[in-house]
Design an enzyme around this catalytic site. Structure first.
Site, mmCIF file in Angstrom:
data_model
loop_
_atom_site.group_PDB
_atom_site.id
_atom_site.type_symbol
_atom_site.label_atom_id
_atom_site.label_comp_id
_atom_site.label_asym_id
_atom_site.label_seq_id
_atom_site.Cartn_x
_atom_site.Cartn_y
_atom_site.Cartn_z
ATOM 1 N N ASP A 47 74.383 -12.885 95.978
ATOM 2 C CA ASP A 47 73.313 -13.842 96.138
ATOM 3 C C ASP A 47 72.030 -13.015 96.039
ATOM 4 O O ASP A 47 72.062 -11.812 96.268
ATOM 5 C CB ASP A 47 73.461 -14.458 97.533
ATOM 6 C CG ASP A 47 72.407 -15.482 97.825
ATOM 7 O OD1 ASP A 47 72.188 -16.324 96.945
ATOM 8 O OD2 ASP A 47 71.810 -15.433 98.912
ATOM 9 N N ASP A 91 73.894 -13.837 102.314
ATOM 10 C CA ASP A 91 73.282 -13.651 103.626
ATOM 11 C C ASP A 91 73.712 -14.740 104.600
ATOM 12 O O ASP A 91 73.270 -14.763 105.742
ATOM 13 C CB ASP A 91 71.756 -13.596 103.514
ATOM 14 C CG ASP A 91 71.183 -14.859 102.887
ATOM 15 O OD1 ASP A 91 71.967 -15.754 102.523
ATOM 16 O OD2 ASP A 91 69.954 -14.947 102.754
ATOM 17 N N ASP A 127 74.844 -20.213 101.725
ATOM 18 C CA ASP A 127 75.901 -19.837 100.777
ATOM 19 C C ASP A 127 77.252 -19.681 101.467
ATOM 20 O O ASP A 127 78.174 -19.093 100.913
ATOM 21 C CB ASP A 127 75.539 -18.600 99.961
ATOM 22 C CG ASP A 127 75.008 -17.476 100.815
ATOM 23 O OD1 ASP A 127 75.324 -17.470 102.007
ATOM 24 O OD2 ASP A 127 74.292 -16.612 100.285
HETATM 25 P P1 ADP Z 1 69.054 -17.864 96.625
HETATM 26 O O1 ADP Z 1 70.141 -18.146 95.676
HETATM 27 O O2 ADP Z 1 68.019 -16.983 95.991
HETATM 28 O O3 ADP Z 1 69.492 -17.354 97.943
HETATM 29 P P2 ADP Z 1 68.700 -20.586 97.621
HETATM 30 O O4 ADP Z 1 69.923 -21.197 97.056
HETATM 31 O O5 ADP Z 1 68.654 -20.365 99.085
HETATM 32 O O6 ADP Z 1 68.300 -19.238 96.866
HETATM 33 O O7 ADP Z 1 67.479 -21.450 97.208
HETATM 34 C C1 ADP Z 1 67.196 -21.648 95.851
HETATM 35 C C2 ADP Z 1 65.817 -22.134 95.616
HETATM 36 O O8 ADP Z 1 65.622 -23.366 96.282
HETATM 37 C C3 ADP Z 1 64.744 -21.228 96.136
HETATM 38 O O9 ADP Z 1 64.418 -20.232 95.210
HETATM 39 C C4 ADP Z 1 63.599 -22.212 96.340
HETATM 40 O O10 ADP Z 1 62.960 -22.438 95.114
HETATM 41 C C5 ADP Z 1 64.295 -23.477 96.755
HETATM 42 N N1 ADP Z 1 64.328 -23.626 98.202
HETATM 43 C C6 ADP Z 1 65.426 -23.593 98.992
HETATM 44 N N2 ADP Z 1 65.106 -23.792 100.283
HETATM 45 C C7 ADP Z 1 63.762 -23.925 100.312
HETATM 46 C C8 ADP Z 1 62.823 -24.119 101.357
HETATM 47 N N3 ADP Z 1 63.182 -24.219 102.640
HETATM 48 N N4 ADP Z 1 61.525 -24.240 101.014
HETATM 49 C C9 ADP Z 1 61.147 -24.122 99.726
HETATM 50 N N5 ADP Z 1 61.968 -23.931 98.716
HETATM 51 C C10 ADP Z 1 63.272 -23.822 98.991
HETATM 52 MG MG MG Z 2 70.426 -17.476 99.768
#
Ligand code: ADP
Ligand code: MG
Length: 628
Positions: free
Chosen positions: A327, A521, A525
């Site tokens: 991730d 993390d 996920d």
């Molecule tokens: P990653 O795969 O990088 O861990 P996530 O799946 O957690 O990312 O989130 C993917 C995307 O969704 C983030 O890059 C962001 O654009 C958006 N996102 C998720 N949660 C939030 C939040 N609480 N506030 C703003 N944007 C969010």
């Molecule tokens: Mg994440």
């Protein structure tokens, strides 16, 4: 040494002395019989008793029974042949017991060593009462109490520093030797050792829910999740012993029968003797003892490095990992975003940040925490209502009566809003207020220090493919991947799509024995952590969700520990196979030589005890982690 072990040692010494005496004394053979028998019974009476119990309980093939039959048989033969030489029978019993003694001692000692390595269990907590420090059982401390931790003491319960500042040694939890500083307001976790200053800590958890308790529970339960090698050995032992016993029976009966019926040569007592030798060889002790011990040592060695492996089965899987899927946010990057620009907003920058921080006030996502930090003021959660989080998209809510949305383009699409693209590099949080697009906040994250080395170390540890999955923008994802030398990137994925990608990767592997690890993390996920062959959680200091969902937990967020973990598991599995091959090889060699009459009972018992000692010593090697 325990009392029981001391008693056993005394018996062994007395018996050995009697045996030597019987051989040295210049008296007629027949007179030596009482000495031999005394020696035999001193060291073997409990075996005879257990064997008898085994017969009564109709469990014939246990070790005691085999030893009893073999030695009594040898005595019987000596009587029949009128040689009156009981040396062999007594020695077999004596060496068998020496082997058992060593095994109990070594296994007990190494188990203790391994748990001592992770000596993190706090014995007490200090509470201040009327200006005096009182020691209480950490179990009795309620959440929200103030505890006092003096220099040199372990922090017994997770909490937040209320007063004082100090350096903490987190080594027992993370394998990290550099102390961390902590001061008022910092979260501290149990198991760390307070080095310099007095700390007053307000507890945020009960002892049973604190990090130390969780870890100890994990490690203590780890051996109950059996690996395939362990299951193989216990199944094998169930077949092996009866098989050898039946061949012993055949060896004792068939050749004499052949002589009787067909006139073949050979004395029946010779064959009986060979059959008895078989019985000595038929105990699978070396395997039964050394294999679980190797796994235990491997898991212990890993936890000393700050790598918690929840079971031997996961250790085994970890050793076969050929693909590592990461991730991005919080795993490869720090998850601490800095605001690098605010574009196209009809509001003042600060106002927009305020909206963003407020609507994000309930989210645990690194983006949300970063926006709250960027806003930098006390949040009044009373101003926000109806918060809803869309995993992998963003959040919506009502702030001061205005509908506010903060998230990526997927969220804007979901809400049916037009957005303006951002051409700068970085992660973008689009905002909408009262159904109208309100610009975006550009934020950027830093790679974790050492993460490039971590990816390279994986390749040296035998990992063939590295993949990054992220919900973030493609441009950001590709840049990070190129920077770190990661082979494959998939961006703009929802958590559910990450699961699909991982499933595709697992379905597409060339060799079905190769395993895939997902490193995350634990924030949104968890499903992927659970779906992958093996889930490795990062940033676990204090995060329960990750500890729960993952099979392997890295106590400090250091991605380099993935390669270390793989190396430890490889070494452990190699030791397990070495022991299996070695022990079985020697056993089969003894069986063949025994059947041919080349190896006698002396050779058999020496081989048995020797193999066990070597196998146990080899198993303990799994504890030591090679530094690279
Ligand atoms: P990653 O795969 O990088 O861990 P996530 O799946 O957690 O990312 O989130 C993917 C995307 O969704 C983030 O890059 C962001 O654009 C958006 N996102 C998720 N949660 C939030 C939040 N609480 N506030 C703003 N944007 C969010
Ligand atoms: Mg994440």
């Amino acid at each position: 040494m325990t009392k029981k072990q001391k008693k056993m040692l005394t018996r062994i010494l007395i018996s050995a002395a009697l045996l030597i005496l019987a051989n040295l004394l210049p008296i007629p053979r027949l007179w030596k019989i009482p000495l031999y028998l005394a020696s035999y019974l001193t060291v073997g009476y409990d075996i005879l008793r257990k064997a008898w119990k085994g017969i009564c309980n109709r469990r014939p093939f246990d070790e005691c029974f085999l030893m009893a039959v073999a030695t009594l048989g040898a005595i019987g033969l000596a009587v029949y042949e009128r040689s009156w030489d009981f040396n062999e029978a007594v020695a077999v019993m004596l060496f068998y017991q020496i082997g058992e003694f060593f095994q109990a001692y070594a296994v007990g000692k190494s188990r203790r060593n391994i748990t001592e390595l992770m000596d993190i269990r706090p014995d007490y907590a200090n509470i201040e009462e009327d200006g005096k420090l009182v020691r209480v059982d950490p179990d009795e401390v309620e959440v929200g109490s103030i505890i006092v931790v003096q220099p040199g003491e372990k922090i017994p319960i997770d909490g937040v520093v209320e007063e004082g500042s100090s350096m903490l040694n987190t080594g027992a939890l993370t394998g990290e030797s550099v102390p961390r500083s902590c001061t008022v307001g910092d979260e501290v976790i149990s198991g760390c050792i307070n080095l310099v200053g007095v700390l007053k800590i307000r507890t945020t958890r009960e002892f049973g829910e604190s990090t130390v308790s969780k870890i100890l529970e994990l490690v203590e339960n780890a051996s109950s999740r059996k690996s395939r090698s362990e299951e193989f050995i216990s199944r094998f032992a169930r077949v092996y012993t009866p098989a050898v016993v039946y061949s012993a029976l055949a060896l004792a009966l068939l050749p004499p029968l052949g002589r009787l019926l067909l006139g073949l040569p050979g004395e029946w007592s010779t064959w009986l003797y060979r059959a008895l030798t078989f019985l000595v060889i038929s105990c699978p002790c070396a395997l039964v003892v050394s294999i679980p011990l190797s796994f235990f040592a491997g898991i212990g060695g890993a936890s000393h490095e700050g790598i918690l492996i929840k079971g031997s089965n996961y250790l085994e899987t970890l050793s076969q990992v050929k693909t590592v899927v990461f991730d991005k946010t919080g795993t490869l990057t720090q998850g601490v975003f800095e605001v690098s620009g605010i574009h196209h907003s009809p509001f003042e920058d600060l106002k927009l940040l305020e909206y963003a921080a407020l609507v994000e006030s309930a989210s645990a996502h690194p983006i949300s925490r970063s926006l709250q930090r960027a806003w930098g003021r006390e949040l009044d959660r009373g101003r926000v209502e109806n918060i809803q989080e869309y995993s992998g998209e963003g959040v919506t809510g009502t702030v001061d009566g205005h509908a506010v949305a903060a998230g990526n383009t997927k969220l804007m699409r979901r809400l049916g809003l037009a957005w303006k693209d951002c051409h700068s590099a970085g992660t973008v949080v689009h905002l909408a207020v009262d159904g109208v697009y309100a610009g975006h906040i550009l934020i950027s994250d830093l790679e974790k220090p050492g993460v490039r080395d971590a990816v390279r170390a994986l390749k040296t540890a035998g990992v063939r493919k590295t993949v990054m999955l992220t919900g973030d923008r493609k441009a950001v994802a590709e840049q990070v991947a190129a920077d770190l030398g990661i082979h494959e990137v998939h961006a703009e994925l929802l958590p559910g799509e990450k699961v699909e990608r991982v499933e595709q990767l697992m379905a597409g592997r060339a060799d079905p024995r190769e395993r895939l690890a997902f490193v995350g993390d634990g924030i949104n996920d968890a499903p992927v952590l659970a779906r992958a062959d093996i889930g490795i959680a990062m940033g676990a200091l204090g995060s329960d969700a990750a500890i729960e969902a993952a099979d392997v937990v890295l106590m400090d967020d250091d991605p380099k520990k993935i390669a270390t973990g793989i190396r430890i598991s490889r070494k452990c599995i190699r030791i397990v196979y070495e022991n299996i091959v070695f022990a079985l090889g020697v056993k089969f060699a003894c069986l063949i030589l025994g059947a041919l009459g080349i190896a006698n009972m002396w050779a058999a018992i020496f081989a048995d005890v020797g193999v066990m000692v070597i196998a146990v010593l080899n198993a303990i090697r799994a504890l030591r982690v090679s530094q690279e």
